[in-house]
Design a protein around this motif. Structure first.
Motif, PDB file in Angstrom:
ATOM      1  N   ALA A  10       0.836  -1.200   0.000  1.00 41.91           N
ATOM      2  CA  ALA A  10       0.000   0.000   0.000  1.00 41.91           C
ATOM      3  C   ALA A  10       0.871   1.250   0.000  1.00 41.91           C
ATOM      4  CB  ALA A  10      -0.918   0.001   1.216  1.00 41.91           C
ATOM      5  N   ILE A  11       2.028   1.172   0.659  1.00 42.78           N
ATOM      6  CA  ILE A  11       2.938   2.321   0.776  1.00 42.78           C
ATOM      7  C   ILE A  11       4.341   1.854   0.435  1.00 42.78           C
ATOM      8  CG2 ILE A  11       3.911   4.069   2.324  1.00 42.78           C
ATOM      9  CD1 ILE A  11       1.382   3.740   4.047  1.00 42.78           C
ATOM     10  N   ARG A  12       5.054   2.634  -0.379  1.00 43.03           N
ATOM     11  CA  ARG A  12       6.464   2.364  -0.670  1.00 43.03           C
ATOM     12  C   ARG A  12       7.254   3.653  -0.484  1.00 43.03           C
ATOM     13  NH1 ARG A  12       8.319  -0.636  -5.751  1.00 43.03           N
ATOM     14  NH2 ARG A  12      10.013  -1.042  -4.290  1.00 43.03           N
ATOM     15  N   VAL A  13       8.321   3.571   0.264  1.00 41.54           N
ATOM     16  CA  VAL A  13       9.181   4.722   0.545  1.00 41.54           C
ATOM     17  C   VAL A  13      10.606   4.354   0.196  1.00 41.54           C
ATOM     18  CG1 VAL A  13      10.057   6.260   2.350  1.00 41.54           C
ATOM     19  CG2 VAL A  13       7.663   5.543   2.392  1.00 41.54           C
ATOM     20  N   ARG A  14      11.264   5.199  -0.597  1.00 36.98           N
ATOM     21  CA  ARG A  14      12.638   4.937  -1.016  1.00 36.98           C
ATOM     22  C   ARG A  14      13.482   6.211  -0.931  1.00 36.98           C
ATOM     23  NH1 ARG A  14      10.928   0.786  -0.357  1.00 36.98           N
ATOM     24  NH2 ARG A  14      10.939  -1.110  -1.625  1.00 36.98           N
ATOM     25  N   GLY A  15      14.557   6.139  -0.146  1.00 38.05           N
ATOM     26  CA  GLY A  15      15.550   7.202  -0.088  1.00 38.05           C
ATOM     27  C   GLY A  15      15.022   8.540   0.374  1.00 38.05           C
ATOM     28  N   LEU A  16      14.039   8.544   1.267  1.00 39.80           N
ATOM     29  CA  LEU A  16      13.405   9.791   1.690  1.00 39.80           C
ATOM     30  C   LEU A  16      14.370  10.622   2.541  1.00 39.80           C
ATOM     31  CD1 LEU A  16      10.515  10.547   0.916  1.00 39.80           C
ATOM     32  CD2 LEU A  16       9.811   9.976   3.246  1.00 39.80           C
ATOM     33  N   GLU A  17      14.527  11.885   2.148  1.00 35.12           N
ATOM     34  CA  GLU A  17      15.399  12.806   2.878  1.00 35.12           C
ATOM     35  C   GLU A  17      14.661  14.113   3.156  1.00 35.12           C
ATOM     36  OE1 GLU A  17      19.044  13.471   0.813  1.00 35.12           O
ATOM     37  OE2 GLU A  17      19.471  11.325   0.535  1.00 35.12           O
ATOM     38  N   ARG A  35      -0.641  -4.052   2.137  1.00 27.98           N
ATOM     39  CA  ARG A  35      -2.059  -3.711   2.214  1.00 27.98           C
ATOM     40  C   ARG A  35      -2.732  -4.467   3.357  1.00 27.98           C
ATOM     41  NH1 ARG A  35      -3.801  -1.492  -2.933  1.00 27.98           N
ATOM     42  NH2 ARG A  35      -2.072  -1.557  -4.415  1.00 27.98           N
ATOM     43  N   GLY A  36      -3.521  -3.743   4.141  1.00 29.41           N
ATOM     44  CA  GLY A  36      -4.271  -4.360   5.231  1.00 29.41           C
ATOM     45  C   GLY A  36      -3.467  -4.652   6.477  1.00 29.41           C
ATOM     46  N   ASN A  37      -2.196  -4.244   6.507  1.00 29.77           N
ATOM     47  CA  ASN A  37      -1.340  -4.483   7.668  1.00 29.77           C
ATOM     48  C   ASN A  37      -1.288  -3.272   8.590  1.00 29.77           C
ATOM     49  OD1 ASN A  37      -0.702  -7.030   6.798  1.00 29.77           O
ATOM     50  ND2 ASN A  37       1.501  -6.719   6.800  1.00 29.77           N
ATOM     51  N   ILE A  38      -0.887  -3.535   9.830  1.00 34.82           N
ATOM     52  CA  ILE A  38      -0.541  -2.463  10.769  1.00 34.82           C
ATOM     53  C   ILE A  38       0.979  -2.391  10.813  1.00 34.82           C
ATOM     54  CG2 ILE A  38      -0.658  -1.614  13.134  1.00 34.82           C
ATOM     55  CD1 ILE A  38      -3.210  -3.198  13.509  1.00 34.82           C
ATOM     56  N   THR A  66      11.566   9.118  -2.980  1.00 36.37           N
ATOM     57  CA  THR A  66      10.213   8.955  -3.489  1.00 36.37           C
ATOM     58  C   THR A  66       9.345   8.238  -2.465  1.00 36.37           C
ATOM     59  OG1 THR A  66      10.728   6.814  -4.524  1.00 36.37           O
ATOM     60  CG2 THR A  66      11.005   8.811  -5.880  1.00 36.37           C
ATOM     61  N   ALA A  67       8.045   8.502  -2.554  1.00 34.88           N
ATOM     62  CA  ALA A  67       7.072   7.817  -1.712  1.00 34.88           C
ATOM     63  C   ALA A  67       5.775   7.689  -2.491  1.00 34.88           C
ATOM     64  CB  ALA A  67       6.843   8.579  -0.411  1.00 34.88           C
ATOM     65  N   THR A  68       5.181   6.507  -2.455  1.00 36.88           N
ATOM     66  CA  THR A  68       3.915   6.289  -3.151  1.00 36.88           C
ATOM     67  C   THR A  68       2.896   5.659  -2.210  1.00 36.88           C
ATOM     68  OG1 THR A  68       4.587   4.081  -3.928  1.00 36.88           O
ATOM     69  CG2 THR A  68       5.049   5.957  -5.381  1.00 36.88           C
ATOM     70  N   VAL A  69       1.635   5.999  -2.430  1.00 37.62           N
ATOM     71  CA  VAL A  69       0.505   5.380  -1.732  1.00 37.62           C
ATOM     72  C   VAL A  69      -0.407   4.809  -2.804  1.00 37.62           C
ATOM     73  CG1 VAL A  69      -1.460   5.747  -0.208  1.00 37.62           C
ATOM     74  CG2 VAL A  69       0.672   6.997   0.202  1.00 37.62           C
ATOM     75  N   HIS A  70      -0.564   3.496  -2.814  1.00 39.28           N
ATOM     76  CA  HIS A  70      -1.315   2.805  -3.868  1.00 39.28           C
ATOM     77  C   HIS A  70      -0.814   3.233  -5.256  1.00 39.28           C
ATOM     78  CE1 HIS A  70      -3.821   0.795  -1.079  1.00 39.28           C
ATOM     79  NE2 HIS A  70      -4.476   1.853  -0.674  1.00 39.28           N
ATOM     80  N   THR A 190      -8.330  -2.021   6.596  1.00 37.61           N
ATOM     81  CA  THR A 190      -7.641  -0.743   6.456  1.00 37.61           C
ATOM     82  C   THR A 190      -6.144  -0.919   6.699  1.00 37.61           C
ATOM     83  OG1 THR A 190      -9.611   0.416   7.273  1.00 37.61           O
ATOM     84  CG2 THR A 190      -7.537   1.652   7.266  1.00 37.61           C
ATOM     85  N   THR A 191      -5.333  -0.293   5.868  1.00 38.59           N
ATOM     86  CA  THR A 191      -3.888  -0.273   6.087  1.00 38.59           C
ATOM     87  C   THR A 191      -3.568   0.828   7.087  1.00 38.59           C
ATOM     88  OG1 THR A 191      -3.480  -1.008   3.826  1.00 38.59           O
ATOM     89  CG2 THR A 191      -1.631  -0.004   4.995  1.00 38.59           C
ATOM     90  N   VAL A 192      -2.812   0.499   8.131  1.00 40.12           N
ATOM     91  CA  VAL A 192      -2.517   1.454   9.193  1.00 40.12           C
ATOM     92  C   VAL A 192      -1.015   1.653   9.302  1.00 40.12           C
ATOM     93  CG1 VAL A 192      -2.725   1.977  11.653  1.00 40.12           C
ATOM     94  CG2 VAL A 192      -4.563   0.735  10.487  1.00 40.12           C
ATOM     95  N   LEU A 193      -0.579   2.912   9.197  1.00 41.60           N
ATOM     96  CA  LEU A 193       0.800   3.262   9.529  1.00 41.60           C
ATOM     97  C   LEU A 193       0.743   4.023  10.844  1.00 41.60           C
ATOM     98  CD1 LEU A 193       3.630   4.588   7.253  1.00 41.60           C
ATOM     99  CD2 LEU A 193       3.333   5.413   9.579  1.00 41.60           C
ATOM    100  N   LEU A 194       1.355   3.442  11.837  1.00 38.58           N
ATOM    101  CA  LEU A 194       1.282   3.929  13.204  1.00 38.58           C
ATOM    102  C   LEU A 194       2.657   4.405  13.654  1.00 38.58           C
ATOM    103  CD1 LEU A 194      -0.282   3.731  16.121  1.00 38.58           C
ATOM    104  CD2 LEU A 194       0.862   1.527  16.248  1.00 38.58           C
ATOM    105  N   THR A 195       2.754   5.643  14.142  1.00 34.19           N
ATOM    106  CA  THR A 195       4.015   6.079  14.741  1.00 34.19           C
ATOM    107  C   THR A 195       3.867   6.037  16.255  1.00 34.19           C
ATOM    108  OG1 THR A 195       3.556   8.462  14.976  1.00 34.19           O
ATOM    109  CG2 THR A 195       4.288   7.679  12.811  1.00 34.19           C
ATOM    110  N   THR A 196       4.904   5.607  16.927  1.00 28.39           N
ATOM    111  CA  THR A 196       4.842   5.521  18.383  1.00 28.39           C
ATOM    112  C   THR A 196       6.249   5.526  18.960  1.00 28.39           C
ATOM    113  OG1 THR A 196       3.971   4.239  20.256  1.00 28.39           O
ATOM    114  CG2 THR A 196       4.819   2.985  18.385  1.00 28.39           C
TER     115      THR A 196
END
Length: 269
Positions: A10-17, A35-38, A66-70, A190-196
């Motif tokens: 669902a989300i791909r992040v590469r080399g984010l600065e 997809r569908g993961n926490i 780069t970063a993509t959502v779906h 639902t796909t969940v990205l959780l920061t904690t």
């Protein structure tokens, strides 16, 4: 570093600065969310968790990477990304003058959805807030407000939701309430990205955990995979004393409700 398959992400992040002046907040961040993961992004204060979420939610532009959502690029296709996401920040964005039901109806109307009353009723039921739906939010506990905030973010059925420090500042009972709400999200696909910054929160909720430290992902995997990075456990007899949290929940009536770990905890509050 433990890695994961790129299929069905669902989300791909590469080399984010990202830098603020001379301060390098993100220094080449890479991770995927299935997809569908926490997915838990774990790190101390200042590690770059919120910056990452703000970039993914199209609220902030990255300096590189780069970063993509779906499969939609957050930098070049922000409108497309916003169609499929929702963001719940560190503080509950609810109107205390309105009731819980009125808060939900208001957001549904702003999104021009049909039958906002039915949508509100359904979300109150899903998040165990039906009995409190007619009460002003100013009378809600911290956990109830947070659950309502998460419910509001689901209006419009986003396929990806970002939860930035969802239990920061909450008491033990309220934290467990929110944990149940997050599990409910994943249960509905639902796909969940959780920061904690709470280790136990990541351990209880996440399908995968990435540790963000000094602007980089230093490890990424399931809890079982992360445990394999350390020497095998030794079996020793240790007299276990109850934790302060267990004492607190027991004293206030912990036999009434089961928490996400399968032990008994306190009521909703």
């Amino acid at each position: 570093m433990v890695t994961q398959s790129i299929a069905g992400q669902a989300i791909r992040v590469r080399g984010l600065e990202k830098s603020y002046g001379k301060l390098e907040v993100l220094r080449g961040v890479d991770f995927d969310v299935a997809r569908g993961n926490i997915f838990a992004l774990l790190g101390s204060n200042g590690a770059g968790k919120t910056t990452t979420v703000r970039i993914l939610a199209t609220l902030l532009k990255a300096d590189a990477g780069t970063a993509t959502v779906h499969d939609c690029d957050v930098a070049t296709q922000p409108a497309k990304v916003r169609e499929s996401i929702s963001l719940t920040g560190q503080f509950a964005a609810v109107d205390e003058i309105l009731s819980g039901w009125e808060n939900l109806v208001l957001v549904a109307r702003l999104r021009h959805l049909k039958d906002p009353g039915a949508i509100a009723d359904d979300l109150l039921r899903r998040f165990s807030l039906t009995d409190a739906g007619s009460r002003k939010v100013s009378t809600y506990s911290g956990g109830m407000r947070r659950r309502l905030d998460i419910a509001m973010s689901l209006i419009g059925n986003p396929s990806v939701i970002f939860l930035d420090e969802p239990t920061a500042g909450l008491d033990p009972e309220a934290r467990i309430e929110v944990w149940h709400a997050v599990k409910e999200l994943a249960g509905h696909g639902t796909t969940v990205l959780l920061t904690t910054q709470y280790l136990d929160e990541a351990e209880q909720l996440a399908d995968r955990i990435a540790i963000l430290h000094q602007g980089r992902i230093i490890v990424n995997g399931t809890l079982a995979e992360l445990k394999q990075l350390f020497p095998p456990a030794k079996v020793e007899y240790v007299e276990k004393q109850p934790t302060l949290e267990e004492i607190f929940l027991s004293v206030i009536g912990g036999s009434d409700k089961s928490d996400v770990t399968g032990t008994t905890t306190g009521g909703q509050g």
